[in-house]
Design a protein around this motif. Structure first.
Motif, mmCIF file in Angstrom:
data_model
loop_
_atom_site.group_PDB
_atom_site.id
_atom_site.type_symbol
_atom_site.label_atom_id
_atom_site.label_comp_id
_atom_site.label_asym_id
_atom_site.label_seq_id
_atom_site.Cartn_x
_atom_site.Cartn_y
_atom_site.Cartn_z
ATOM 1 N N VAL A 109 56.135 40.295 41.146
ATOM 2 C CA VAL A 109 54.876 40.070 41.861
ATOM 3 C C VAL A 109 54.248 38.786 41.329
ATOM 4 O O VAL A 109 54.023 38.653 40.123
ATOM 5 C CB VAL A 109 53.904 41.254 41.679
ATOM 6 N N LEU A 110 53.972 37.843 42.234
ATOM 7 C CA LEU A 110 53.258 36.623 41.890
ATOM 8 C C LEU A 110 51.791 36.789 42.263
ATOM 9 O O LEU A 110 51.466 37.357 43.307
ATOM 10 C CB LEU A 110 53.814 35.413 42.644
ATOM 11 N N ALA A 111 50.893 36.269 41.428
ATOM 12 C CA ALA A 111 49.467 36.275 41.711
ATOM 13 C C ALA A 111 48.956 34.861 41.492
ATOM 14 O O ALA A 111 48.986 34.360 40.366
ATOM 15 C CB ALA A 111 48.734 37.268 40.815
ATOM 16 N N VAL A 112 48.486 34.210 42.575
ATOM 17 C CA VAL A 112 48.300 32.763 42.539
ATOM 18 C C VAL A 112 46.871 32.342 42.172
ATOM 19 O O VAL A 112 46.355 31.347 42.659
ATOM 20 C CB VAL A 112 48.743 32.108 43.872
ATOM 21 N N GLY A 113 46.253 33.083 41.257
ATOM 22 C CA GLY A 113 45.002 32.648 40.660
ATOM 23 C C GLY A 113 43.750 33.148 41.356
ATOM 24 O O GLY A 113 43.787 33.683 42.455
ATOM 25 N N ASP A 114 42.591 32.973 40.678
ATOM 26 C CA ASP A 114 41.319 33.560 41.082
ATOM 27 C C ASP A 114 41.480 35.060 41.287
ATOM 28 O O ASP A 114 41.091 35.631 42.311
ATOM 29 C CB ASP A 114 40.766 32.893 42.338
ATOM 30 N N LEU A 115 42.055 35.693 40.282
ATOM 31 C CA LEU A 115 42.305 37.137 40.333
ATOM 32 C C LEU A 115 41.033 37.892 40.000
ATOM 33 O O LEU A 115 40.780 38.971 40.549
ATOM 34 C CB LEU A 115 43.422 37.487 39.355
ATOM 35 N N ILE A 116 40.228 37.336 39.096
ATOM 36 C CA ILE A 116 38.912 37.889 38.794
ATOM 37 C C ILE A 116 37.867 36.810 39.049
ATOM 38 O O ILE A 116 38.201 35.629 39.197
ATOM 39 C CB ILE A 116 38.809 38.410 37.350
ATOM 40 N N ASN A 117 36.616 37.218 39.124
ATOM 41 C CA ASN A 117 35.501 36.279 39.146
ATOM 42 C C ASN A 117 34.813 36.445 37.792
ATOM 43 O O ASN A 117 33.924 37.269 37.623
ATOM 44 C CB ASN A 117 34.558 36.609 40.301
ATOM 45 N N ALA A 118 35.290 35.659 36.805
ATOM 46 C CA ALA A 118 34.956 35.911 35.405
ATOM 47 C C ALA A 118 33.451 35.952 35.178
ATOM 48 O O ALA A 118 32.714 35.040 35.592
ATOM 49 C CB ALA A 118 35.592 34.845 34.518
ATOM 50 N N LEU A 119 33.005 37.005 34.512
ATOM 51 C CA LEU A 119 31.595 37.171 34.175
ATOM 52 C C LEU A 119 31.273 36.389 32.902
ATOM 53 O O LEU A 119 32.079 35.578 32.436
ATOM 54 C CB LEU A 119 31.277 38.656 34.054
ATOM 55 N N SER A 120 30.126 36.639 32.307
ATOM 56 C CA SER A 120 29.610 35.715 31.299
ATOM 57 C C SER A 120 29.862 36.111 29.852
ATOM 58 O O SER A 120 29.561 35.326 28.946
ATOM 59 C CB SER A 120 28.099 35.528 31.507
ATOM 60 N N THR A 121 30.411 37.308 29.604
ATOM 61 C CA THR A 121 30.658 37.700 28.218
ATOM 62 C C THR A 121 32.104 38.122 28.038
ATOM 63 O O THR A 121 32.735 38.634 28.980
ATOM 64 C CB THR A 121 29.747 38.870 27.797
ATOM 65 N N PRO A 122 32.654 37.940 26.832
ATOM 66 C CA PRO A 122 34.043 38.345 26.596
ATOM 67 C C PRO A 122 34.297 39.825 26.881
ATOM 68 O O PRO A 122 35.352 40.171 27.425
ATOM 69 C CB PRO A 122 34.255 38.000 25.118
ATOM 70 N N ASP A 123 33.375 40.699 26.520
ATOM 71 C CA ASP A 123 33.590 42.124 26.765
ATOM 72 C C ASP A 123 33.714 42.410 28.264
ATOM 73 O O ASP A 123 34.557 43.206 28.692
ATOM 74 C CB ASP A 123 32.449 42.952 26.175
ATOM 75 N N GLU A 124 32.876 41.759 29.065
ATOM 76 C CA GLU A 124 32.945 41.964 30.515
ATOM 77 C C GLU A 124 34.266 41.445 31.079
ATOM 78 O O GLU A 124 34.894 42.098 31.926
ATOM 79 C CB GLU A 124 31.783 41.247 31.198
ATOM 80 N N VAL A 125 34.685 40.269 30.615
ATOM 81 C CA VAL A 125 35.904 39.672 31.150
ATOM 82 C C VAL A 125 37.123 40.498 30.745
ATOM 83 O O VAL A 125 38.042 40.704 31.546
ATOM 84 C CB VAL A 125 36.026 38.206 30.699
ATOM 85 N N ARG A 126 37.152 40.989 29.520
ATOM 86 C CA ARG A 126 38.252 41.870 29.111
ATOM 87 C C ARG A 126 38.311 43.105 30.005
ATOM 88 O O ARG A 126 39.398 43.547 30.408
ATOM 89 C CB ARG A 126 38.091 42.285 27.650
ATOM 90 N N GLN A 127 37.153 43.673 30.342
ATOM 91 C CA GLN A 127 37.130 44.842 31.224
ATOM 92 C C GLN A 127 37.597 44.482 32.634
ATOM 93 O O GLN A 127 38.312 45.257 33.277
ATOM 94 C CB GLN A 127 35.720 45.434 31.282
ATOM 95 N N GLN A 128 37.223 43.298 33.103
ATOM 96 C CA GLN A 128 37.690 42.859 34.415
ATOM 97 C C GLN A 128 39.217 42.769 34.463
ATOM 98 O O GLN A 128 39.840 43.216 35.430
ATOM 99 C CB GLN A 128 37.086 41.487 34.751
ATOM 100 N N TRP A 129 39.811 42.187 33.417
ATOM 101 C CA TRP A 129 41.270 42.075 33.397
ATOM 102 C C TRP A 129 41.918 43.448 33.313
ATOM 103 O O TRP A 129 42.932 43.712 33.981
ATOM 104 C CB TRP A 129 41.729 41.202 32.235
ATOM 105 N N GLN A 130 41.356 44.335 32.519
ATOM 106 C CA GLN A 130 41.910 45.688 32.413
ATOM 107 C C GLN A 130 41.856 46.396 33.776
ATOM 108 O O GLN A 130 42.840 47.027 34.192
ATOM 109 C CB GLN A 130 41.134 46.499 31.376
ATOM 110 N N ASN A 131 40.744 46.280 34.461
ATOM 111 C CA ASN A 131 40.598 46.938 35.762
ATOM 112 C C ASN A 131 41.504 46.295 36.814
ATOM 113 O O ASN A 131 42.040 46.995 37.684
ATOM 114 C CB ASN A 131 39.139 46.880 36.218
ATOM 115 N N TRP A 132 41.663 44.974 36.740
ATOM 116 C CA TRP A 132 42.541 44.304 37.700
ATOM 117 C C TRP A 132 43.987 44.743 37.521
ATOM 118 O O TRP A 132 44.677 45.043 38.491
ATOM 119 C CB TRP A 132 42.421 42.784 37.544
#
Length: 338
Positions: A109-132
């Motif tokens: 599976v290829l994913a060509v970017g802009d997979l998340i809309n990164a939020l403003s804190t590391p904890d939020e972004v880590r959660q976004q990647w986990q959920n994605w």
């Protein structure tokens, strides 16, 4: 009719509407879409001076080779476009597309970017990647290799700061570190079933939209020394944008873009990108560009290809057939590359 052609007299109004509303377009698109065949022309955008970068003195490690079927067996891969999380989770349409695409039983599976809309804190972004990753996990049910999920960076993945780029690579520890120095697990290559998949990073925060000399020299080595011969190159920025990102894609640096395109043409590689939230297929000077720009992000209106979509590639011994489906599983385009 040339598919994906802009409408110049509406372009200014459309751009204002996209920026103000960000809403999906309701325009109907024919079930089968003709491919645009275009010739190269002199760029009209005056580029800024490209930052210089010397090629690496030594080549990086060889591409990751994962156990794969023989060339006599057909197999499939899926391409997802921009999914852009809404808060911490992907939008609902992404889950619908994943459910449809999982029926193809892709090995890659290829994913060509802009997979998340990164939020403003590391904890939020880590959660976004986990959920994605949890959202797209059903696509890996038929995968028998690691890595099977191959993302490439998008501008919204790293927009929050330099630390966000590190969190992207942290989220995908299985990706190979065989890219150019400093771009490990962002630019990389993986071999599977007679196809070499090559990710390029077009979103380095110090030089957005530029594929520098070092990265292009590395790409040339990947395409030249490719025992499987077939190659899929993917990045976030289109080389030849057709919508509102004209002037904010690889076309910002036309000399580097043209060098990329010469390599793709020379070695018969196919190029996938996202960035523009639409579907478009062009053959530019003999090489294929596919913009698979939204598997979840709002659809751009007024440029053609106005539907949510994903792409299935079926690899056989002598060709790759690409089939484009919308979120309802309806076939919208099909073409074969020898």
């Amino acid at each position: 009719m040339v598919y994906g052609k802009k409408r110049p007299f509406l372009l200014g109004l459309v751009l204002l509407l996209v920026a103000a509303c960000g809403q999906p377009a309701a325009t109907q698109v024919p079930a089968q879409l003709p491919t645009a065949v275009v010739a190269l022309s002199t760029p009209v955008v005056q580029p800024p001076a490209a930052p210089s970068a010397a090629p690496a003195a030594t080549l990086p490690p060889a591409p990751t080779v994962v156990p794969s079927p023989t060339v006599a067996q057909s197999w499939r891969f899926v391409v997802l476009g921009d999914t852009r999380t809404e808060g911490l989770n992907p939008p609902d349409v992404t889950y619908a597309i994943v459910k449809q695409a999982a029926a193809a039983q892709p090995a890659i599976v290829l994913a060509v970017g802009d997979l998340i809309n990164a939020l403003s804190t590391p904890d939020e972004v880590r959660q976004q990647w986990q959920n994605w990753r949890a959202a797209v996990a059903p696509l890996g049910q038929a995968a028998t290799t690691t890595p099977w999920l191959l993302p490439t960076p998008g501008n919204h993945d790293v927009q929050s700061g330099d630390w966000a780029t590190g969190l992207l690579t942290e989220a995908f520890p299985e990706l190979p570190a065989n890219g150019p120095p400093g771009l490990e697990r962002r630019a990389y290559s993986v071999d599977y079933g007679g196809v070499r998949f090559v990710s390029l990073d077009s979103e380095q925060r110090t030089q957005m939209h530029l594929l520098d000399d070092a990265q292009l020299a590395w790409l040339e080595a990947q395409l030249r020394d490719n025992p499987g011969h077939a190659a899929i190159v993917f990045s976030h920025d289109p080389a030849y944008p057709v919508g509102p990102h004209v002037g904010s894609s690889l076309d910002v640096y036309p000399k580097a873009r043209d060098r990329l395109w010469a390599l793709l043409k020379q070695y018969g590689a196919v190029y996938f990108a996202g960035h523009e939230h639409l579907y478009n297929h062009q053959i530019v000077d003999g090489a294929h560009q596919i913009i698979a720009g939204t598997s979840g992000s709002f659809v751009y209106g007024g440029f053609g290809g106005e539907f949510y979509h994903y792409v299935v590639g079926e690899v056989s011994a002598n060709a790759i057939t690409f089939v484009v489906y919308d979120q309802n599983g309806q076939e919208r385009d099909r073409f074969t590359v020898p």
